[in-house]
Design an enzyme around this catalytic site. Structure first.
Site, short mmCIF file in Angstrom:
data_model
loop_
_atom_site.label_atom_id
_atom_site.label_comp_id
_atom_site.label_asym_id
_atom_site.label_seq_id
_atom_site.Cartn_x
_atom_site.Cartn_y
_atom_site.Cartn_z
CE LYS A 298 -4.08 -2.04 2.14
NZ LYS A 298 -5.12 -1.96 3.18
CG ASP A 335 -7.84 0.29 3.14
OD1 ASP A 335 -8.72 -0.53 2.80
OD2 ASP A 335 -6.62 0.09 2.98
N GLY A 373 0.17 0.72 5.85
CA GLY A 373 -0.85 1.40 5.05
C GLY A 373 -2.20 1.49 5.73
CG MET A 435 -5.02 -13.11 7.82
SD MET A 435 -4.46 -11.89 6.57
CE MET A 435 -2.78 -12.41 6.31
CB ALA A 458 -7.72 -4.13 9.73
CD GLN A 488 -11.64 -2.68 0.52
OE1 GLN A 488 -11.04 -2.01 -0.32
NE2 GLN A 488 -11.93 -3.96 0.36
#
Length: 514
Positions: A298, A335, A373, A435, A458, A488
């Site tokens: 990003k 975002d 980012g 994640m 996120a 987004q």
């Protein structure tokens, strides 16, 4: 060739004839046009007895392949017996047989000498398991394959970089004969999806994950239902998500469904990219109309764009790139609004803020984990809404740089568990901690979460991370990264197409994917 153009072939790698016949029915039910019977995978395969059974029972056109071990298959018998097997398949009227370039000339000559008359098409194939050669070398390879008398040219290379795929697609686009061109490996996946656009005769889709006949092979369901390869043509616009890693992303499911809903001739694919600038310079043709950008590119995307939207420039990160009609790349950041509106709605819906003209984040202490980012988007968005911003990051220098940019405070991530200057704070994790596959990780211990009234993550795979689960257990309101992801994506779709996003459908698609 069928009216749909590029065929979808399901390789059958069963261990018995009966299982292969069952797989054939499964392939037909899931949209395959052709099946490849990899008889080299069947122990003790008896050509005289088993081939008639397979061919007489076929419900789809069939490629008979007994891939030699020296070409990446598992056939270990005598070469003369292997070629007799394929010769018998021709006599029995197989739709296709696949023979390797190394022995193809003699095999085709034998068919002619024996005066075997058949409608069977002979696919002559070559596999490079190490690299993708130069465009000139691939051209010479194709010429050698054609010179054997092949009805269909097939070559497969291995991608060491996603830019390798561009050479294969270029050659495919200018091929004057039926050609199957495949790029193997994780970095070659886009070639398997996009080959219909460039005139490919056939692409392969595995029945399911774990049943691939070559590395990097998508599933039949993905090719048929997610990427809709049967509908791709020369005029199809290409969009996609640039990242590393990238194959966990739900963006292809979302955007392709939205394109179909809005009758837009476009496809959205995953781009596994290491060097963003190199990728953008190679895939610079107008057909590649735009890109979503995710970790870790990003910030680099900001430098690769010809123009940058003021919001993205202020944040210092781009998550959306659009190629304009003049070829210029313009960077945006969706975002910021996606994440902050999700957090604001979370505060309202949890009764933590009253409806009013100002943001519920005004004057709140807003703690951001991460200074990349997504972290920058959260920090700038929170500041614009009047929050007091704190940046926590393992690299304190980066935290300090971002904190200074938004007039906030910086602390090291290791000290965040002890940071409790007040209650009712908002926490926003912008890192990839937690994640998949590392779902048992969290950026903060559970006992440190009681100081926050709302926690946002996120990460959206899984939908409920360990951080969110533990935050809910201590009484905090939680907002999943799924909300940021959906919102987004609305903005990206509208930037890509110039049309309103089908929001209800996009939300349904994402929620149904969990």
């Amino acid at each position: 060739m069928t009216p749909r153009g590029c065929l979808i072939c399901a390789p059958l790698v069963a261990r018995s004839v009966s299982q292969m016949l069952t797989q054939m029915q499964e392939a037909k039910a899931n949209g395959a046009d052709v099946v490849e019977s990899r008889v080299d995978h069947i122990p003790g395969f008896n050509a005289a007895k088993d081939l008639p059974v397979l061919l007489n029972a076929r419900t789809l056109p069939m490629i008979v392949t007994a891939r030699a071990k020296w070409e990446g298959g598992v056939y270990e018998g005598e070469e003369t017996e292997r070629q007799k097997l394929l010769e018998l398949a021709v006599k029995l009227g197989a739709d296709y047989v696949d023979i390797e370039l190394q022995v193809a000339r003699d095999f085709i000559a034998t068919l002619k000498q024996n005066k075997i008359v058949s409608e069977t098409k002979v696919i002559v194939s070559n596999h490079n398991w190490e690299v993708t050669p130069s465009l000139h070398e691939i051209g010479e390879l194709v010429a050698r394959i054609q010179s054997t008398g092949a009805d269909i040219v097939k070559f497969a290379t291995t991608a060491t970089n996603i830019t390798d795929v561009s050479r294969v697609l270029r050659l495919l686009a200018h091929s004057q004969v039926p050609t199957i061109a495949l790029v193997m490996g994780p970095k070659g996946v886009i070639g398997r999806i996009l080959c219909p656009k460039y005139g490919g005769y056939l692409t392969f889709g595995a029945l399911s994950k774990g049943q691939e006949s070559a590395p990097g092979q998508p599933t039949l369901a993905d090719l048929s239902h997610v990427y809709r390869v049967g509908q791709l043509g020369r005029d199809t616009k290409v969009f996609g998500i640039i990242g590393n890693p990238v194959y966990h992303s739900k963006s292809p499911i979302l955007h392709n469904a939205a394109f179909e809903k809005c009758s837009i001739d476009a496809v959205y694919v995953p781009f596994l990219v290491e060097d963003l600038a190199e990728f953008l310079s190679i895939y610079s043709v107008p057909d590649f109309g735009g890109f979503s950008v995710t970790i870790p590119h990003k910030e680099a995307a900001l430098k690769c764009c010809d123009e940058v939207d003021p919001i993205a420039k202020a944040i210092g990160a781009v998550n959306t790139i659009v190629r304009k009609s003049d070829g210029k790349l313009v960077g945006y950041n969706t975002d910021c609004d996606g994440a902050l509106t999700a957090i604001e709605d979370g505060l309202h819906e949890s009764g933590l803020a009253s409806q009013g003209t100002s943001s519920p984040l005004k004057d709140k202490l807003f703690v951001v984990i991460g200074a990349g980012g997504a972290g920058k988007a959260l920090a700038f968005g929170a500041r614009e809404r009047g929050a007091r911003v704190v940046i926590a990051n393992r690299n304190f220098g980066r935290a300090k740089e971002l904190a200074d940019a938004v007039g906030g405070e910086a602390i090291q991530l290791e000290k965040l568990s002890e940071f409790r200057p007040e209650t009712g704070m908002v926490l926003a994790n912008s890192t990839s901690i937690g994640m998949q596959p590392d779902i048992n990780q969290s950026p903060l211990p559970k006992d440190a979460l009681s100081a926050y009234c709302l926690v946002f993550d996120a990460v959206y795979t899984p939908r409920t991370t360990k951080l969110l689960r533990e935050a809910a257990e201590v009484g905090a309101a939680v907002v999943s990264g799924v909300e940021m992801f959906i919102r987004q994506a609305y903005g990206q779709f509208e930037l890509f197409t110039g049309q309103p996003a089908p929001k209800e459908l996009m939300r349904e698609i994402v929620m149904a994917s969990y």
